[in-house]
Enzyme design. Structure first.
Site, PDB file in Angstrom:
ATOM      1  CD  GLN A 133      -3.965   3.006   6.483  1.00 32.73           C
ATOM      2  OE1 GLN A 133      -4.628   3.448   7.414  1.00 32.73           O
ATOM      3  NE2 GLN A 133      -4.518   2.693   5.330  1.00 32.73           N
ATOM      4  CG  ASP A 163      -3.290   7.945  -2.037  1.00 33.80           C
ATOM      5  OD1 ASP A 163      -3.258   8.524  -0.934  1.00 33.80           O
ATOM      6  OD2 ASP A 163      -2.923   6.769  -2.201  1.00 33.80           O
ATOM      7  CG  ASN A 181      -2.891  11.551   1.895  1.00 37.44           C
ATOM      8  OD1 ASN A 181      -2.254  10.673   1.309  1.00 37.44           O
ATOM      9  ND2 ASN A 181      -2.671  11.840   3.167  1.00 37.44           N
ATOM     10  CE  LYS A 182      -5.802   5.660   3.775  1.00 28.20           C
ATOM     11  NZ  LYS A 182      -6.780   4.756   3.081  1.00 28.20           N
ATOM     12  NE  ARG A 216      -0.681   1.939   3.546  1.00 30.68           N
ATOM     13  CZ  ARG A 216       0.432   2.684   3.679  1.00 30.68           C
ATOM     14  NH1 ARG A 216       1.622   2.119   3.911  1.00 30.68           N
ATOM     15  NH2 ARG A 216       0.384   3.999   3.555  1.00 30.68           N
ATOM     16  N   GLY A 217       0.189   2.409  -0.133  1.00 32.45           N
ATOM     17  CA  GLY A 217       0.913   3.659  -0.303  1.00 32.45           C
ATOM     18  C   GLY A 217       1.079   3.862  -1.801  1.00 32.45           C
ATOM     19  CB  ALA A 218       0.224   6.716  -3.999  1.00 29.66           C
TER      20      ALA A 218
END
Ligand code: MRU
Length: 354
Positions: free
Chosen positions: A204, A245, A255-256, A54-56
């Site tokens: 996260q 993202d 973003n998140k 995960r994470g762009a």
């Protein structure tokens, strides 16, 4: 300070024989260090969907390696059926998560290699795919290092920094984006005090960011998302650093989930709010944040995940968007590997791609 405990881990890589993508399963952290070796399209799709990887930027790196591994096992040796198989897998992986543009960006680069070399034998195209996947990864390392350098100019020794979600080494490679200036500064003797939002519902910030910063020896304090206001009011935060993202051409940044709330609080308390990300996360084809597709996830992540018993009745409705969009008007600057963009973002972002 030695931060290699977090920046020196190859958490996404090709297996030594090149037949699998090896990932550190991020869903097992911080309690277990589990590596998975993935060879099938289905398990690769699942790894992205379930946030094992995960994470762009990290999803982009993974997608590059995944396409190489898959393509190297195709039975087709003629170009046309090889391309057909490749495009089907590409489309499949691309459908795993919609918001982070790095996934489609990396897949597009891999497709570009196949299309640009149609006259070459398939065996040669496969070698070129391998080289491209490695290049995507190495580029990310260079981009994160440059972002960390630029970001470090925005803070000073002793500052308190608040971050949301995880935009550290695990979400990228080496330094990370939002955590890059913190880790690089720490390496150089800066003393930062970091507040890590736990980041509901998938935690996260708790599971990954506080883990990475603690392991690196950075002063990190974990807070629940709803505590950001009080730490800002207390005067403990001099800057907010978050990842992204997908950044639209006007500077709106996805973003998140919860990031936009942090930006609104930061504006209220007069704290600069910085978005850090590589240019691979900037989507100039996306005019504004309204054009960004927001991933909706399983309600059970809110109701059940991480609890011994469900925390709501089964019939209770749940809304679980994985991301939100921070309006460009709330963003002090967007930090990329090519420099620091300031408003108006329609101009400063466009200049990056000239
Ligand atoms: O759902 P996730 O964990 O993939 O979301 C990640 C984020 O929102 C990160 O902040 C973003 O991808 C930037 S990572 C450098």
């Amino acid at each position: 300070m030695d931060i290699s405990a977090v920046t020196g881990i190859d958490h996404v890589r090709l297996s030594d024989d090149g037949t699998a993508v090896v990932i550190l399963d991020q869903t097992e952290l911080p309690n277990r260090t589990v590596y998975l070796s993935l060879t099938e399209a289905g398990e690769m799709f699942d790894a992205i969907l379930k946030l094992r990887v995960r994470g762009a930027p990290c999803i982009g790196i993974f997608a590059g390696y995944a396409m190489y591994v898959l393509a190297s096992r195709y039975p087709e040796t003629e170009y046309a059926p090889f391309l057909e198989h490749f495009l089907a897998d590409k489309q499949y992986l691309n459908s795993s998560r919609p918001t982070a543009v790095n996934l489609s960006w990396a897949l597009q680069r891999m497709e570009g290699i196949v299309l640009a070399n149609s006259e070459k034998p398939v065996s040669e195209i496969i070698l070129l795919l391998k080289a491209e996947s490695v290049e995507i990864h190495e580029e990310d390392i260079r981009m994160c290092t440059a972002i960390a350098e630029y970001g470090l100019t925005l803070v000073k020794d002793g500052d308190g920094i608040l971050t949301h979600c995880n935009a550290g080494p695990l979400a990228t490679s080496r330094y990370g984006t939002a955590l890059g200036p913190i880790l690089m500064g720490h390496e150089r003797g800066y003393k930062f005090r970091v507040f890590s939002d736990e980041t509901r519902p998938l935690l996260q910030g708790a599971r990954l960011t506080s883990y990475e910063l603690q392991k690196a020896g950075v002063d990190v304090t974990l807070i629940c998302d709803n505590m950001a206001s009080i730490v800002m009011k207390n005067g403990w935060v001099q800057a907010c650093f978050v990842g992204c993202d997908r950044v639209a051409a006007n500077g709106d940044a996805a973003n998140k989930i919860g990031t936009s709330g942090v930006a609104i609080l930061a504006r209220h308390y007069g704290i600069p709010f910085y978005v850090l990300g590589p240019t691979s996360t900037v989507d100039m084809a996306c005019p504004t944040g309204d054009d960004i597709k927001i991933e909706l996830r399983d309600p059970d992540e809110i109701k059940k995940k991480f609890y011994a018993e469900p925390m709501a009745l089964p019939e209770v409705k749940c809304y679980n968007p994985a991301f939100d969009v921070t309006d460009h008007s709330l963003i002090t600057a967007i930090v990329t590997e090519k420099g620091i963009c300031r408003p108006p973002y329609t101009e400063s972002l466009a200049a990056l791609f000239k």
